[in-house]
Motif scaffolding. Structure first.
Motif, PDB file in Angstrom:
ATOM      1  N   LYS A 138     -10.045   0.040  -9.306  1.00  0.00           N
ATOM      2  CA  LYS A 138      -8.754   0.717  -9.214  1.00  0.00           C
ATOM      3  C   LYS A 138      -7.701  -0.193  -9.839  1.00  0.00           C
ATOM      4  O   LYS A 138      -7.202  -1.113  -9.208  1.00  0.00           O
ATOM      5  CB  LYS A 138      -8.414   1.028  -7.756  1.00  0.00           C
ATOM      6  CG  LYS A 138      -9.408   1.971  -7.069  1.00  0.00           C
ATOM      7  CD  LYS A 138      -9.011   2.232  -5.625  1.00  0.00           C
ATOM      8  CE  LYS A 138      -9.972   3.187  -4.941  1.00  0.00           C
ATOM      9  NZ  LYS A 138      -9.920   4.544  -5.514  1.00  0.00           N
ATOM     10  N   THR A 139      -7.396   0.070 -11.102  1.00  0.00           N
ATOM     11  CA  THR A 139      -6.468  -0.773 -11.853  1.00  0.00           C
ATOM     12  C   THR A 139      -5.028  -0.347 -11.626  1.00  0.00           C
ATOM     13  O   THR A 139      -4.735   0.830 -11.473  1.00  0.00           O
ATOM     14  CB  THR A 139      -6.787  -0.695 -13.350  1.00  0.00           C
ATOM     15  OG1 THR A 139      -8.166  -1.007 -13.543  1.00  0.00           O
ATOM     16  CG2 THR A 139      -5.961  -1.685 -14.150  1.00  0.00           C
ATOM     17  N   HIS A 140      -4.137  -1.335 -11.609  1.00  0.00           N
ATOM     18  CA  HIS A 140      -2.694  -1.085 -11.525  1.00  0.00           C
ATOM     19  C   HIS A 140      -2.312  -0.401 -10.213  1.00  0.00           C
ATOM     20  O   HIS A 140      -1.597   0.588 -10.187  1.00  0.00           O
ATOM     21  CB  HIS A 140      -2.240  -0.242 -12.728  1.00  0.00           C
ATOM     22  CG  HIS A 140      -0.761  -0.347 -12.983  1.00  0.00           C
ATOM     23  ND1 HIS A 140       0.025   0.752 -13.186  1.00  0.00           N
ATOM     24  CD2 HIS A 140       0.057  -1.424 -13.054  1.00  0.00           C
ATOM     25  CE1 HIS A 140       1.278   0.367 -13.382  1.00  0.00           C
ATOM     26  NE2 HIS A 140       1.313  -0.957 -13.315  1.00  0.00           N
ATOM     27  N   VAL A 141      -2.805  -0.949  -9.114  1.00  0.00           N
ATOM     28  CA  VAL A 141      -2.463  -0.441  -7.792  1.00  0.00           C
ATOM     29  C   VAL A 141      -1.258  -1.212  -7.261  1.00  0.00           C
ATOM     30  O   VAL A 141      -0.914  -2.287  -7.767  1.00  0.00           O
ATOM     31  CB  VAL A 141      -3.658  -0.570  -6.819  1.00  0.00           C
ATOM     32  CG1 VAL A 141      -4.820   0.289  -7.287  1.00  0.00           C
ATOM     33  CG2 VAL A 141      -4.093  -2.014  -6.666  1.00  0.00           C
ATOM     34  N   PRO A 142      -0.585  -0.673  -6.224  1.00  0.00           N
ATOM     35  CA  PRO A 142       0.602  -1.364  -5.698  1.00  0.00           C
ATOM     36  C   PRO A 142       0.314  -2.721  -5.077  1.00  0.00           C
ATOM     37  O   PRO A 142       1.188  -3.587  -5.033  1.00  0.00           O
ATOM     38  CB  PRO A 142       1.137  -0.382  -4.649  1.00  0.00           C
ATOM     39  CG  PRO A 142       0.597   0.949  -5.055  1.00  0.00           C
ATOM     40  CD  PRO A 142      -0.745   0.668  -5.633  1.00  0.00           C
ATOM     41  N   ALA A 159      -9.252  -7.670  -4.091  1.00  0.00           N
ATOM     42  CA  ALA A 159      -8.041  -7.343  -4.839  1.00  0.00           C
ATOM     43  C   ALA A 159      -7.674  -8.551  -5.699  1.00  0.00           C
ATOM     44  O   ALA A 159      -7.501  -9.655  -5.189  1.00  0.00           O
ATOM     45  CB  ALA A 159      -6.895  -7.003  -3.900  1.00  0.00           C
ATOM     46  N   ASP A 165       2.508   4.987  -6.853  1.00  0.00           N
ATOM     47  CA  ASP A 165       1.491   4.648  -7.828  1.00  0.00           C
ATOM     48  C   ASP A 165       2.105   4.198  -9.151  1.00  0.00           C
ATOM     49  O   ASP A 165       1.482   3.508  -9.935  1.00  0.00           O
ATOM     50  CB  ASP A 165       0.574   5.851  -8.078  1.00  0.00           C
ATOM     51  CG  ASP A 165      -0.313   6.138  -6.874  1.00  0.00           C
ATOM     52  OD1 ASP A 165      -0.487   5.222  -6.058  1.00  0.00           O
ATOM     53  OD2 ASP A 165      -0.808   7.262  -6.758  1.00  0.00           O
ATOM     54  N   TRP A 187      -1.966  -5.815 -10.014  1.00  0.00           N
ATOM     55  CA  TRP A 187      -3.005  -5.780  -8.998  1.00  0.00           C
ATOM     56  C   TRP A 187      -4.123  -4.823  -9.408  1.00  0.00           C
ATOM     57  O   TRP A 187      -3.862  -3.734  -9.911  1.00  0.00           O
ATOM     58  CB  TRP A 187      -2.445  -5.315  -7.657  1.00  0.00           C
ATOM     59  CG  TRP A 187      -1.582  -6.308  -6.948  1.00  0.00           C
ATOM     60  CD1 TRP A 187      -0.231  -6.445  -7.066  1.00  0.00           C
ATOM     61  CD2 TRP A 187      -2.009  -7.293  -6.000  1.00  0.00           C
ATOM     62  NE1 TRP A 187       0.211  -7.459  -6.255  1.00  0.00           N
ATOM     63  CE2 TRP A 187      -0.848  -7.996  -5.590  1.00  0.00           C
ATOM     64  CE3 TRP A 187      -3.252  -7.644  -5.464  1.00  0.00           C
ATOM     65  CZ2 TRP A 187      -0.914  -9.031  -4.657  1.00  0.00           C
ATOM     66  CZ3 TRP A 187      -3.303  -8.679  -4.538  1.00  0.00           C
ATOM     67  CH2 TRP A 187      -2.150  -9.357  -4.140  1.00  0.00           C
ATOM     68  N   THR A 188      -5.359  -5.236  -9.154  1.00  0.00           N
ATOM     69  CA  THR A 188      -6.534  -4.377  -9.334  1.00  0.00           C
ATOM     70  C   THR A 188      -7.430  -4.552  -8.120  1.00  0.00           C
ATOM     71  O   THR A 188      -7.685  -5.686  -7.693  1.00  0.00           O
ATOM     72  CB  THR A 188      -7.321  -4.759 -10.597  1.00  0.00           C
ATOM     73  OG1 THR A 188      -6.490  -4.580 -11.746  1.00  0.00           O
ATOM     74  CG2 THR A 188      -8.568  -3.890 -10.750  1.00  0.00           C
ATOM     75  N   ARG A 189      -7.891  -3.427  -7.578  1.00  0.00           N
ATOM     76  CA  ARG A 189      -8.814  -3.488  -6.436  1.00  0.00           C
ATOM     77  C   ARG A 189     -10.223  -3.150  -6.898  1.00  0.00           C
ATOM     78  O   ARG A 189     -10.436  -2.186  -7.638  1.00  0.00           O
ATOM     79  CB  ARG A 189      -8.395  -2.526  -5.317  1.00  0.00           C
ATOM     80  CG  ARG A 189      -7.045  -2.861  -4.704  1.00  0.00           C
ATOM     81  CD  ARG A 189      -6.782  -2.007  -3.455  1.00  0.00           C
ATOM     82  NE  ARG A 189      -7.712  -2.328  -2.378  1.00  0.00           N
ATOM     83  CZ  ARG A 189      -8.512  -1.438  -1.785  1.00  0.00           C
ATOM     84  NH1 ARG A 189      -8.508  -0.168  -2.168  1.00  0.00           N
ATOM     85  NH2 ARG A 189      -9.323  -1.813  -0.816  1.00  0.00           N
ATOM     86  N   GLU A 241      -5.251  -3.837   0.080  1.00  0.00           N
ATOM     87  CA  GLU A 241      -5.364  -3.203   1.391  1.00  0.00           C
ATOM     88  C   GLU A 241      -5.523  -4.298   2.440  1.00  0.00           C
ATOM     89  O   GLU A 241      -5.766  -5.469   2.126  1.00  0.00           O
ATOM     90  CB  GLU A 241      -6.557  -2.249   1.416  1.00  0.00           C
ATOM     91  CG  GLU A 241      -6.436  -1.060   0.466  1.00  0.00           C
ATOM     92  CD  GLU A 241      -5.352  -0.080   0.867  1.00  0.00           C
ATOM     93  OE1 GLU A 241      -5.070   0.012   2.087  1.00  0.00           O
ATOM     94  OE2 GLU A 241      -4.789   0.591  -0.016  1.00  0.00           O
ATOM     95  N   ALA A 253       0.822  -1.209   0.000  1.00  0.00           N
ATOM     96  CA  ALA A 253       0.000   0.000   0.000  1.00  0.00           C
ATOM     97  C   ALA A 253       0.849   1.249   0.000  1.00  0.00           C
ATOM     98  O   ALA A 253       0.437   2.312  -0.477  1.00  0.00           O
ATOM     99  CB  ALA A 253      -0.927  -0.011   1.219  1.00  0.00           C
TER     100      ALA A 253
END
Length: 207
Positions: free
Chosen positions: A124-128, A102, A21, A111-113, A131, A17
Protein backbone atom coordinates in the motif's frame (compact mmCIF):
# COMPACT_ATOMS: atom_id res chain seq x y z
CA UNK A 1 7.89 7.96 30.75
CA UNK A 2 7.19 4.63 29.03
CA UNK A 3 3.42 5.11 29.34
CA UNK A 4 3.67 8.66 28.01
CA UNK A 5 5.62 7.49 24.96
CA UNK A 6 3.11 4.72 24.37
CA UNK A 7 0.25 7.26 24.41
CA UNK A 8 2.16 9.51 22.00
CA UNK A 9 2.77 6.62 19.60
CA UNK A 10 -0.85 5.51 19.71
CA UNK A 11 -2.15 9.02 19.14
CA UNK A 12 0.26 9.68 16.30
CA UNK A 13 -0.63 6.42 14.57
CA UNK A 14 -4.34 7.12 14.96
CA UNK A 15 -3.93 10.63 13.58
CA UNK A 16 -1.96 9.35 10.60
CA UNK A 17 -4.49 6.60 9.92
CA UNK A 18 -7.32 9.12 9.95
CA UNK A 19 -5.63 11.43 7.43
CA UNK A 20 -7.12 11.64 3.94
CA UNK A 21 -5.78 9.35 1.21
CA UNK A 22 -4.73 12.39 -0.80
CA UNK A 23 -2.20 13.53 1.80
CA UNK A 24 0.86 15.03 0.16
CA UNK A 25 4.42 13.88 0.68
CA UNK A 26 7.67 15.62 -0.11
CA UNK A 27 7.87 14.09 -3.58
CA UNK A 28 4.70 15.98 -4.52
CA UNK A 29 5.09 19.12 -2.46
CA UNK A 30 8.28 19.64 -0.42
CA UNK A 31 6.62 22.52 1.44
CA UNK A 32 3.98 20.16 2.85
CA UNK A 33 6.46 18.06 4.82
CA UNK A 34 7.12 18.60 8.51
CA UNK A 35 9.32 15.79 9.75
CA UNK A 36 10.08 17.20 13.18
CA UNK A 37 7.26 15.21 14.80
CA UNK A 38 8.68 12.04 13.26
CA UNK A 39 11.79 12.41 15.39
CA UNK A 40 9.62 12.93 18.46
CA UNK A 41 7.53 9.81 17.89
CA UNK A 42 10.48 7.72 16.66
CA UNK A 43 13.59 8.91 18.53
CA UNK A 44 16.65 9.49 16.36
CA UNK A 45 14.69 8.80 13.16
CA UNK A 46 16.09 11.90 11.49
CA UNK A 47 19.62 10.64 12.04
CA UNK A 48 19.00 8.53 8.94
CA UNK A 49 19.39 11.62 6.75
CA UNK A 50 22.81 12.55 8.12
CA UNK A 51 23.82 8.88 7.96
CA UNK A 52 22.96 8.83 4.24
CA UNK A 53 25.12 11.91 3.64
CA UNK A 54 28.01 10.34 5.53
CA UNK A 55 27.61 7.06 3.64
CA UNK A 56 27.72 8.95 0.34
CA UNK A 57 30.97 10.66 1.32
CA UNK A 58 32.43 7.36 2.56
CA UNK A 59 31.58 5.55 -0.66
CA UNK A 60 29.11 3.16 1.01
CA UNK A 61 26.36 4.69 -1.12
CA UNK A 62 26.75 6.26 -4.57
CA UNK A 63 27.41 10.01 -4.54
CA UNK A 64 24.42 12.30 -4.71
CA UNK A 65 23.37 12.84 -8.31
CA UNK A 66 21.44 15.54 -10.06
CA UNK A 67 18.15 13.63 -10.16
CA UNK A 68 15.10 15.55 -8.96
CA UNK A 69 14.19 15.16 -5.29
CA UNK A 70 10.53 15.96 -5.90
CA UNK A 71 7.96 15.95 -8.66
CA UNK A 72 6.14 13.16 -10.54
CA UNK A 73 9.25 11.30 -11.73
CA UNK A 74 10.77 11.21 -8.24
CA UNK A 75 7.47 10.05 -6.77
CA UNK A 76 7.01 7.23 -9.28
CA UNK A 77 10.61 6.14 -8.79
CA UNK A 78 10.06 5.93 -5.03
CA UNK A 79 6.75 4.10 -5.47
CA UNK A 80 8.44 1.64 -7.82
CA UNK A 81 11.17 1.00 -5.25
CA UNK A 82 8.54 0.26 -2.62
CA UNK A 83 6.71 -2.13 -4.96
CA UNK A 84 9.97 -3.96 -5.68
CA UNK A 85 10.73 -4.17 -1.96
CA UNK A 86 7.30 -5.69 -1.37
CA UNK A 87 7.84 -8.20 -4.18
CA UNK A 88 11.19 -9.21 -2.71
CA UNK A 89 9.74 -9.57 0.80
CA UNK A 90 6.84 -11.61 -0.57
CA UNK A 91 9.11 -13.97 -2.48
CA UNK A 92 11.16 -14.73 0.61
CA UNK A 93 8.65 -14.87 3.48
CA UNK A 94 5.09 -14.90 2.13
CA UNK A 95 4.17 -18.00 4.13
CA UNK A 96 5.71 -16.87 7.43
CA UNK A 97 3.80 -15.21 10.24
CA UNK A 98 4.85 -11.76 11.31
CA UNK A 99 3.84 -8.11 11.66
CA UNK A 100 2.86 -5.69 8.94
CA UNK A 101 5.70 -3.31 8.12
CA UNK A 102 5.39 0.42 7.44
CA UNK A 103 8.36 2.04 5.68
CA UNK A 104 8.82 5.81 5.67
CA UNK A 105 11.30 7.33 3.22
CA UNK A 106 13.18 10.44 4.32
CA UNK A 107 13.34 13.31 3.69
CA UNK A 108 10.10 13.12 1.67
CA UNK A 109 8.16 11.38 4.48
CA UNK A 110 6.44 9.01 2.06
CA UNK A 111 4.82 6.08 3.88
CA UNK A 112 4.27 2.60 2.42
CA UNK A 113 2.69 -0.31 4.25
CA UNK A 114 3.61 -3.92 3.49
CA UNK A 115 0.59 -5.87 4.71
CA UNK A 116 0.76 -9.64 5.04
CA UNK A 117 -2.03 -11.63 3.39
CA UNK A 118 -2.56 -15.41 3.20
CA UNK A 119 -1.40 -15.32 -0.43
CA UNK A 120 1.48 -12.87 -0.06
CA UNK A 121 2.11 -9.22 0.72
CA UNK A 122 -0.12 -6.30 -0.25
CA UNK A 123 1.92 -3.15 -0.90
CA UNK A 124 0.00 0.00 0.00
CA UNK A 125 2.03 2.91 -1.35
CA UNK A 126 1.55 6.54 -0.32
CA UNK A 127 -0.56 5.91 2.77
CA UNK A 128 -1.07 8.52 5.52
CA UNK A 129 1.05 6.61 8.01
CA UNK A 130 1.45 3.36 9.97
CA UNK A 131 -1.28 1.35 11.66
CA UNK A 132 -1.16 0.81 15.40
CA UNK A 133 0.70 -2.54 15.46
CA UNK A 134 2.99 -2.00 12.47
CA UNK A 135 6.73 -2.23 12.79
CA UNK A 136 8.06 1.07 11.43
CA UNK A 137 11.19 1.21 9.30
CA UNK A 138 12.77 4.63 8.77
CA UNK A 139 15.18 4.85 5.85
CA UNK A 140 15.68 6.56 2.49
CA UNK A 141 14.83 5.53 -1.05
CA UNK A 142 18.52 5.46 -1.91
CA UNK A 143 19.13 2.87 0.80
CA UNK A 144 16.23 0.72 -0.42
CA UNK A 145 17.53 0.83 -3.99
CA UNK A 146 21.01 -0.15 -2.79
CA UNK A 147 19.58 -3.10 -0.87
CA UNK A 148 17.53 -4.23 -3.87
CA UNK A 149 20.57 -3.99 -6.13
CA UNK A 150 22.73 -5.96 -3.70
CA UNK A 151 25.15 -3.05 -3.30
CA UNK A 152 24.80 -3.13 0.48
CA UNK A 153 23.56 -5.71 2.98
CA UNK A 154 21.10 -5.23 5.81
CA UNK A 155 24.06 -5.39 8.18
CA UNK A 156 25.73 -2.56 6.24
CA UNK A 157 22.56 -0.46 6.39
CA UNK A 158 22.19 -0.89 10.12
CA UNK A 159 25.89 -0.53 10.91
CA UNK A 160 25.94 2.85 9.14
CA UNK A 161 22.64 4.01 10.67
CA UNK A 162 20.86 3.97 7.30
CA UNK A 163 17.83 2.01 8.51
CA UNK A 164 16.08 2.24 11.90
CA UNK A 165 13.43 -0.21 13.13
CA UNK A 166 10.75 0.66 15.71
CA UNK A 167 8.12 -1.54 17.32
CA UNK A 168 7.26 -3.91 20.13
CA UNK A 169 9.87 -6.53 20.98
CA UNK A 170 8.31 -9.65 19.43
CA UNK A 171 7.08 -7.88 16.30
CA UNK A 172 10.40 -6.06 15.96
CA UNK A 173 12.34 -9.33 16.07
CA UNK A 174 10.05 -10.84 13.43
CA UNK A 175 10.45 -7.83 11.13
CA UNK A 176 14.21 -7.91 11.47
CA UNK A 177 14.17 -11.62 10.65
CA UNK A 178 12.08 -10.85 7.56
CA UNK A 179 14.66 -8.36 6.30
CA UNK A 180 17.59 -10.63 7.18
CA UNK A 181 15.99 -13.49 5.23
CA UNK A 182 15.27 -11.23 2.28
CA UNK A 183 18.67 -9.51 2.22
CA UNK A 184 21.21 -12.05 3.51
CA UNK A 185 24.78 -10.99 4.13
CA UNK A 186 26.15 -13.63 1.77
CA UNK A 187 25.98 -13.07 -1.97
CA UNK A 188 23.21 -15.22 -3.44
CA UNK A 189 24.08 -17.88 -5.97
CA UNK A 190 22.33 -17.65 -9.36
CA UNK A 191 19.85 -20.41 -8.47
CA UNK A 192 18.86 -18.50 -5.32
CA UNK A 193 18.34 -15.20 -7.08
CA UNK A 194 14.87 -13.69 -7.08
CA UNK A 195 13.02 -14.48 -10.33
CA UNK A 196 12.54 -11.53 -12.65
CA UNK A 197 8.78 -11.50 -12.24
CA UNK A 198 9.19 -11.09 -8.49
CA UNK A 199 12.11 -8.67 -8.62
CA UNK A 200 10.14 -6.18 -10.68
CA UNK A 201 6.94 -6.57 -9.65
CA UNK A 202 5.54 1.92 18.32
CA UNK A 203 7.71 1.46 20.76
CA UNK A 204 11.42 1.10 21.15
CA UNK A 205 14.16 1.36 18.57
CA UNK A 206 17.03 -1.07 18.53
CA UNK A 207 20.34 -0.50 16.68
Amino acid sequence: MGRLLAHVLTAAAATAAAAPDGIACGYEDPRSVSIGILNWVYPDALHVMSAVWQAEHAGVLPPRGASAASGPLAFYRAASSMEKLGARLEYRIATEAGPDIAVVLLPAAMWTRHVRRPDGIDVKTHVPGPEKDDVVVVTSEKVVRALLAGDITLEDAQAHGLMHFYGKDEALAAARATFRTTFPAAVLSPQDAVPADHAGAIGQEYP
